[in-house]
Design a protein around this motif. Structure first.
Motif, PDB file in Angstrom:
ATOM      1  N   ILE A  40      27.324  60.655  12.143  1.00 64.08           N
ATOM      2  CA  ILE A  40      28.102  61.901  12.191  1.00 64.08           C
ATOM      3  C   ILE A  40      27.172  63.004  12.465  1.00 64.08           C
ATOM      4  CG2 ILE A  40      29.454  63.417  11.023  1.00 64.08           C
ATOM      5  CD1 ILE A  40      30.855  61.255   9.366  1.00 64.08           C
ATOM      6  N   LEU A  41      26.090  62.955  11.656  1.00 68.69           N
ATOM      7  CA  LEU A  41      25.027  64.095  12.232  1.00 68.69           C
ATOM      8  C   LEU A  41      24.395  64.198  13.356  1.00 68.69           C
ATOM      9  CD1 LEU A  41      23.504  64.164   8.429  1.00 68.69           C
ATOM     10  CD2 LEU A  41      25.097  65.761   9.467  1.00 68.69           C
ATOM     11  N   HIS A  42      24.030  62.819  13.863  1.00 68.54           N
ATOM     12  CA  HIS A  42      23.438  62.474  14.948  1.00 68.54           C
ATOM     13  C   HIS A  42      24.597  62.925  16.085  1.00 68.54           C
ATOM     14  CE1 HIS A  42      20.160  60.307  13.077  1.00 68.54           C
ATOM     15  NE2 HIS A  42      19.678  60.642  14.530  1.00 68.54           N
ATOM     16  N   VAL A  43      25.790  62.614  16.018  1.00 68.71           N
ATOM     17  CA  VAL A  43      26.718  62.737  16.906  1.00 68.71           C
ATOM     18  C   VAL A  43      26.953  64.776  17.149  1.00 68.71           C
ATOM     19  CG1 VAL A  43      29.373  63.077  17.399  1.00 68.71           C
ATOM     20  CG2 VAL A  43      28.065  60.932  16.734  1.00 68.71           C
ATOM     21  N   LEU A  44      26.800  65.284  16.005  1.00 69.63           N
ATOM     22  CA  LEU A  44      26.757  66.684  16.023  1.00 69.63           C
ATOM     23  C   LEU A  44      25.642  67.333  16.345  1.00 69.63           C
ATOM     24  CD1 LEU A  44      28.312  67.432  12.301  1.00 69.63           C
ATOM     25  CD2 LEU A  44      29.498  67.632  14.348  1.00 69.63           C
ATOM     26  N   ALA A  49      23.182  70.020  20.991  1.00 71.60           N
ATOM     27  CA  ALA A  49      22.329  69.873  22.225  1.00 71.60           C
ATOM     28  C   ALA A  49      22.834  70.026  23.514  1.00 71.60           C
ATOM     29  CB  ALA A  49      21.537  68.525  22.074  1.00 71.60           C
ATOM     30  N   LEU A  50      24.053  69.520  23.622  1.00 66.88           N
ATOM     31  CA  LEU A  50      25.044  69.824  25.017  1.00 66.88           C
ATOM     32  C   LEU A  50      25.160  71.377  25.065  1.00 66.88           C
ATOM     33  CD1 LEU A  50      27.847  67.011  24.994  1.00 66.88           C
ATOM     34  CD2 LEU A  50      25.696  67.463  26.731  1.00 66.88           C
ATOM     35  N   GLN A  51      25.463  71.842  24.046  1.00 68.84           N
ATOM     36  CA  GLN A  51      25.912  73.339  24.207  1.00 68.84           C
ATOM     37  C   GLN A  51      24.665  74.057  24.675  1.00 68.84           C
ATOM     38  OE1 GLN A  51      27.366  74.682  20.222  1.00 68.84           O
ATOM     39  NE2 GLN A  51      28.993  73.208  20.423  1.00 68.84           N
ATOM     40  N   LEU A  52      23.538  73.662  23.982  1.00 69.02           N
ATOM     41  CA  LEU A  52      22.357  74.289  24.611  1.00 69.02           C
ATOM     42  C   LEU A  52      21.995  74.131  25.946  1.00 69.02           C
ATOM     43  CD1 LEU A  52      19.827  73.204  21.586  1.00 69.02           C
ATOM     44  CD2 LEU A  52      20.898  75.597  21.877  1.00 69.02           C
ATOM     45  N   ALA A  53      22.304  72.749  26.431  1.00 70.18           N
ATOM     46  CA  ALA A  53      22.029  72.792  27.926  1.00 70.18           C
ATOM     47  C   ALA A  53      22.900  73.518  28.925  1.00 70.18           C
ATOM     48  CB  ALA A  53      22.537  70.936  28.071  1.00 70.18           C
ATOM     49  N   PHE A  54      23.912  73.748  28.287  1.00 70.13           N
ATOM     50  CA  PHE A  54      24.962  74.800  29.191  1.00 70.13           C
ATOM     51  C   PHE A  54      24.871  76.160  28.670  1.00 70.13           C
ATOM     52  CE2 PHE A  54      27.045  70.506  29.335  1.00 70.13           C
ATOM     53  CZ  PHE A  54      27.161  70.490  30.743  1.00 70.13           C
ATOM     54  N   GLY A  55      23.935  76.634  28.060  1.00 67.24           N
ATOM     55  CA  GLY A  55      23.288  78.013  27.708  1.00 67.24           C
ATOM     56  C   GLY A  55      23.827  78.763  26.774  1.00 67.24           C
ATOM     57  N   GLY A 239      13.393  72.806  18.015  1.00 64.37           N
ATOM     58  CA  GLY A 239      12.366  73.244  18.900  1.00 64.37           C
ATOM     59  C   GLY A 239      11.958  72.458  20.206  1.00 64.37           C
ATOM     60  N   SER A 240      12.049  70.926  19.810  1.00 60.92           N
ATOM     61  CA  SER A 240      11.599  70.336  20.947  1.00 60.92           C
ATOM     62  C   SER A 240      12.513  70.041  22.157  1.00 60.92           C
ATOM     63  CB  SER A 240      11.331  68.892  20.333  1.00 60.92           C
ATOM     64  OG  SER A 240      10.541  68.647  19.129  1.00 60.92           O
ATOM     65  N   LEU A 241      13.839  69.926  21.479  1.00 61.70           N
ATOM     66  CA  LEU A 241      15.088  69.809  22.679  1.00 61.70           C
ATOM     67  C   LEU A 241      15.123  71.424  23.436  1.00 61.70           C
ATOM     68  CD1 LEU A 241      17.800  68.227  20.627  1.00 61.70           C
ATOM     69  CD2 LEU A 241      16.262  67.275  22.005  1.00 61.70           C
ATOM     70  N   LYS A 242      14.693  72.393  22.783  1.00 57.45           N
ATOM     71  CA  LYS A 242      14.858  73.615  23.632  1.00 57.45           C
ATOM     72  C   LYS A 242      13.608  73.800  24.498  1.00 57.45           C
ATOM     73  CE  LYS A 242      17.591  76.373  20.179  1.00 57.45           C
ATOM     74  NZ  LYS A 242      17.698  77.193  18.958  1.00 57.45           N
ATOM     75  N   ALA A 243      12.327  73.245  23.944  1.00 54.42           N
ATOM     76  CA  ALA A 243      11.419  73.126  24.873  1.00 54.42           C
ATOM     77  C   ALA A 243      11.500  72.169  26.148  1.00 54.42           C
ATOM     78  CB  ALA A 243       9.929  72.605  24.022  1.00 54.42           C
ATOM     79  N   GLY A 250      15.154  70.746  33.067  1.00 49.87           N
ATOM     80  CA  GLY A 250      15.315  70.751  31.994  1.00 49.87           C
ATOM     81  C   GLY A 250      16.722  70.424  31.355  1.00 49.87           C
ATOM     82  N   PRO A 251      17.821  71.312  32.098  1.00 46.96           N
ATOM     83  CA  PRO A 251      19.014  71.078  31.626  1.00 46.96           C
ATOM     84  C   PRO A 251      19.665  69.691  31.666  1.00 46.96           C
ATOM     85  CG  PRO A 251      18.996  73.183  32.638  1.00 46.96           C
ATOM     86  CD  PRO A 251      17.573  72.477  32.880  1.00 46.96           C
ATOM     87  N   TYR A 252      19.416  69.149  32.699  1.00 50.48           N
ATOM     88  CA  TYR A 252      19.744  67.863  33.054  1.00 50.48           C
ATOM     89  C   TYR A 252      19.227  66.807  32.088  1.00 50.48           C
ATOM     90  CZ  TYR A 252      21.223  70.028  37.200  1.00 50.48           C
ATOM     91  OH  TYR A 252      21.598  70.859  38.280  1.00 50.48           O
ATOM     92  N   LEU A 253      17.879  66.900  31.883  1.00 45.58           N
ATOM     93  CA  LEU A 253      17.324  66.188  30.848  1.00 45.58           C
ATOM     94  C   LEU A 253      17.759  66.232  29.389  1.00 45.58           C
ATOM     95  CD1 LEU A 253      13.552  66.519  31.889  1.00 45.58           C
ATOM     96  CD2 LEU A 253      15.008  64.571  32.479  1.00 45.58           C
ATOM     97  N   LEU A 254      18.129  67.638  29.012  1.00 40.94           N
ATOM     98  CA  LEU A 254      18.518  67.791  27.735  1.00 40.94           C
ATOM     99  C   LEU A 254      20.100  67.142  27.720  1.00 40.94           C
ATOM    100  CD1 LEU A 254      18.377  68.900  25.173  1.00 40.94           C
ATOM    101  CD2 LEU A 254      18.922  71.285  26.011  1.00 40.94           C
ATOM    102  N   VAL A 255      20.938  67.206  28.807  1.00 33.59           N
ATOM    103  CA  VAL A 255      22.028  66.518  28.739  1.00 33.59           C
ATOM    104  C   VAL A 255      22.206  65.254  28.343  1.00 33.59           C
ATOM    105  CG1 VAL A 255      24.134  65.901  30.078  1.00 33.59           C
ATOM    106  CG2 VAL A 255      23.209  68.395  30.055  1.00 33.59           C
ATOM    107  N   ALA A 256      20.928  64.648  29.032  1.00 34.26           N
ATOM    108  CA  ALA A 256      21.009  62.956  28.834  1.00 34.26           C
ATOM    109  C   ALA A 256      20.421  62.773  27.492  1.00 34.26           C
ATOM    110  CB  ALA A 256      19.798  62.394  29.919  1.00 34.26           C
ATOM    111  N   VAL A 257      19.489  63.299  26.974  1.00 33.73           N
ATOM    112  CA  VAL A 257      19.204  63.191  25.681  1.00 33.73           C
ATOM    113  C   VAL A 257      20.210  63.412  24.715  1.00 33.73           C
ATOM    114  CG1 VAL A 257      17.449  63.736  23.774  1.00 33.73           C
ATOM    115  CG2 VAL A 257      16.805  63.556  26.131  1.00 33.73           C
TER     116      VAL A 257
END
Length: 277
Positions: A40-44, A49-55, A239-243, A250-257
């Motif tokens: 559940i925590l990983h899903v959250l 992270a998806l929200q971060l990818a979309f700003g 910080g890693s995901l934001k970097a 980056g946004p596309y890579l972040l969506v994939a991760v």
């Protein structure tokens, strides 16, 4: 001499009792639920992270995920249930490392070390959840930076931090390899239903690869922050995901991760039910 024998006998009885408890069906069910909590925590984390990818904002790490759980109706009760599940899983893993799972004879050393490592990880997760439940939560990003800064000032601290960062990166490689080779299948009872079996394999493959990439990024930031003497750059998963988002594409890579982390969370929920005993 007699007293020494009596002490040894008491220790043996305590060990036998601990082994018997760890192998009980009720305790196993409670422990397995710890995998579901982690899932559940990983899903959250993936959703944040998806929200971060979309700003949008958010903390894409364990602290951010637990904070979201705490904000739900009956949040405090939910946190205590999650704490109990993770604590049970940590104890189960550690006792399996010591005694072997279901009285296996001479389990491999690598298996024991894996069980011990997982036990430590889930013990840490249980403590983190408890800190939120009692109102003493700390931002994991800041805690990681502060811990890095403290260790850098200690004797051999730089060497230790580089070793820790390298260890996290190696763990990331191991996760990714397990995903690519699908070796995780040996830990599951694969369903006889083709559709669900395919789901088990797909979320495991995608999830392990994404988890591996995330760990690689975290370890790399630890090493970079240590070598450059800038502990504020050691910012954990968030910080890693934001970097990652700041890199080309980056946004596309972040969506994939992010999607991969959600898949890993789903895999852990499946594992809670279908893990091989």
């Amino acid at each position: 001499m007699i007293r020494r024998l009596a002490i040894k006998e008491e220790i043996k009885k305590a060990a036998d009792a601990a082994e018997e408890a760890s192998n009980s069906r009720a305790f196993e069910i409670a422990a397995r639920s710890g995998f579901a909590v982690s899932g559940i925590l990983h899903v959250l984390i993936g959703l944040i992270a998806l929200q971060l990818a979309f700003g949008n904002g958010g903390e894409a790490d364990v602290s951010g995920a637990i904070a979201q759980l705490a904000s739900q109706p009956f949040g405090p009760l939910l946190l205590w249930v999650c704490f109990a599940a993770c604590a049970a899983l940590a104890l189960w893993q550690l006792t399996n490392a010591i005694f072997g799972h279901r009285r296996q004879t001479n389990p491999k050393l690598t298996k024991r070390l894996s069980e011990a490592g997982q036990g430590i990880v889930f013990a840490g997760l249980a403590l983190t959840i408890m800190s939120f439940a009692v109102g003493q939560a700390k931002n994991s990003r800041e805690s990681t930076s502060d811990g890095t800064a403290t260790l850098m000032q200690a004797p051999f601290g730089v060497v230790l931090l580089v070793a820790v960062g390298a260890g996290i990166m190696i763990a990331g490689v191991v996760f990714a390899v397990r995903g690519f080779t699908r070796s995780f299948k040996k830990d599951l009872v694969l369903s006889s239903r083709q559709g669900f079996r395919t789901f088990q394999i797909v979320v495991g493959t995608v999830g392990y690869i994404a988890k591996g990439i995330a760990l690689l990024l975290v370890g790399l930031l630890v090493v970079i922050a240590t070598v450059s003497a800038r502990p504020e750059q050691s910012t954990g998963l968030d910080g890693s995901l934001k970097a990652l988002k700041e890199q080309p594409y980056g946004p596309y890579l972040l969506v994939a991760v992010a999607v991969g982390l959600i898949a890993y969370g789903l895999f852990l929920m499946v594992k809670a039910k279908t893990m091989r005993a």
